[in-house]
Scaffold this active site. Structure first.
Site, short mmCIF file in Angstrom:
data_model
loop_
_atom_site.label_atom_id
_atom_site.label_comp_id
_atom_site.label_asym_id
_atom_site.label_seq_id
_atom_site.Cartn_x
_atom_site.Cartn_y
_atom_site.Cartn_z
N LYS A 179 -9.72 67.69 -39.73
CA LYS A 179 -10.91 68.07 -40.28
C LYS A 179 -10.54 68.37 -41.75
CE LYS A 179 -13.77 72.18 -39.21
NZ LYS A 179 -13.80 73.37 -38.13
N THR B 197 5.15 68.54 14.66
CA THR B 197 6.45 69.32 14.27
C THR B 197 6.49 70.68 14.76
OG1 THR B 197 6.08 70.16 12.10
CG2 THR B 197 6.82 68.03 12.20
N PRO C 8 7.51 74.55 14.60
CA PRO C 8 7.36 75.58 13.65
C PRO C 8 8.90 76.15 12.99
CG PRO C 8 6.87 76.88 15.81
CD PRO C 8 7.05 75.27 15.99
N ASN D 166 1.79 67.97 10.48
CA ASN D 166 2.20 67.63 8.95
C ASN D 166 1.74 66.43 8.19
OD1 ASN D 166 4.26 69.91 10.26
ND2 ASN D 166 3.71 70.25 8.12
N HIS E 69 10.47 71.32 -4.80
CA HIS E 69 10.01 72.35 -3.93
C HIS E 69 11.28 72.92 -3.30
CE1 HIS E 69 8.51 74.93 -0.52
NE2 HIS E 69 7.23 74.92 -1.22
N TYR F 77 -10.36 47.74 -28.16
CA TYR F 77 -10.29 48.72 -29.11
C TYR F 77 -11.52 49.00 -29.87
CZ TYR F 77 -8.37 45.26 -32.00
OH TYR F 77 -8.14 43.97 -32.68
#
Length: 271
Positions: free
Chosen positions: A99, A161, A163, A174, A233, A53
């Site tokens: 600040k 693979t 389609p 893939n 997904h 640090y």
């Protein structure tokens, strides 16, 4: 995960919207909260297994004074980036920038901003069925590697693979990759779409032929219904061409909605 704190580091620098701030300079106060695993350092006494640090304080000051920024939002973003890109063991960096001499014509203790940035583990499905498919996939991975906010950690083998969606087209090749990224889900999706565009992908027909297809299938354990990127997904659990390469590099990753491991989803789909 363990935490390392550095509170109220004072630095004189030249950031601000007004010309006087850039000319005369002012005092800024930086506080850091870093997330990392310090157990090995604690047990062995080896400083290289933690963050030095004292060194970090000097490096942060150098980085903070390297350029002059109009906004403290930009300055604090640059600090977080510097830490994450230069200290591999740091998984997350929270940075507060105060600040105290902010020129607003009123008394205040300080104006401040605080951000938190981290490395996120993600999985990307890759496919191609136009031209030299293997080369297309290799090129896309190399383009991803060249993005400073992304680190590619695992690459699956490639499989052929049939389609999906529209059968009257060439077979696909893939694969899948594991990455760590500091990009947000939207930023990551936009980055992948940019790569697709640079490789001349044309979106003429849904599920049609494509020179390259890059999809974020998992981003940490995030669940998102955002129109720009849906996570996990959608329908990934229905697609062998997604699950087989993913199973090779991350069989125990948990689908956060189905609450099942990747290998379980694949087994069910094949069963």
């Amino acid at each position: 995960m363990d935490k390392l704190y550095l509170e109220n580091i004072e630095i004189f620098a030249y950031h601000g919207v007004f010309q006087e701030e850039k000319t005369l300079g002012q005092k800024f106060i930086i506080s850091l909260e870093l997330t990392l695993d310090m157990r090995e350092a604690a047990i062995t006494g080896d400083l290289t297994k933690s963050v030095h640090y004292g060194e970090l304080c000097h490096k942060i000051e150098e980085e903070f004074k390297k350029e002059s920024y109009d906004l403290i939002e930009t300055a604090v973003e640059k600090i977080a980036e510097y830490i994450l890109f230069n200290y591999d063991m740091v998984k997350c960096a929270k940075v507060m920038l105060k600040k105290p001499w902010a020129p607003i014509g009123r008394h205040l203790d300080y104006a401040a901003v605080e951000i938190e940035r981290a490395w996120h583990k993600c999985y990307i499905s890759i496919g191609s069925n136009i031209g030299d498919k293997n080369r297309n996939i290799e090129e896309s991975i190399n383009r991803i590697r060249n993005i400073k906010e992304i680190r590619v950690s695992k690459v699956s083998t490639l499989i052929e693979t049939a389609p999906w969606g529209i059968e009257d087209q060439d077979e696909f090749v893939n694969g899948a990759i594991e990455i760590s990224t500091t990009l947000s889900p939207k930023e990551l999706m936009r980055t992948l779409l940019k790569i697709e565009a640079e490789m001349k992908r044309e979106r003429l027909l849904r599920w049609g032929p494509r020179i390259i297809d890059l999809d974020v299938v998992l981003y940490d354990d995030l669940i998102s219904s955002d129109e720009e990127i849906i996570l996990p997904h959608p329908r990934m659990e229905e697609r062998i061409f997604v699950l087989e390469p993913l199973n090779e590099i991350a069989p125990y990753m948990l689908h956060p909605i189905k609450n099942k491991r990747v290998f379980e989803l694949l087994s069910e789909l094949k069963g």
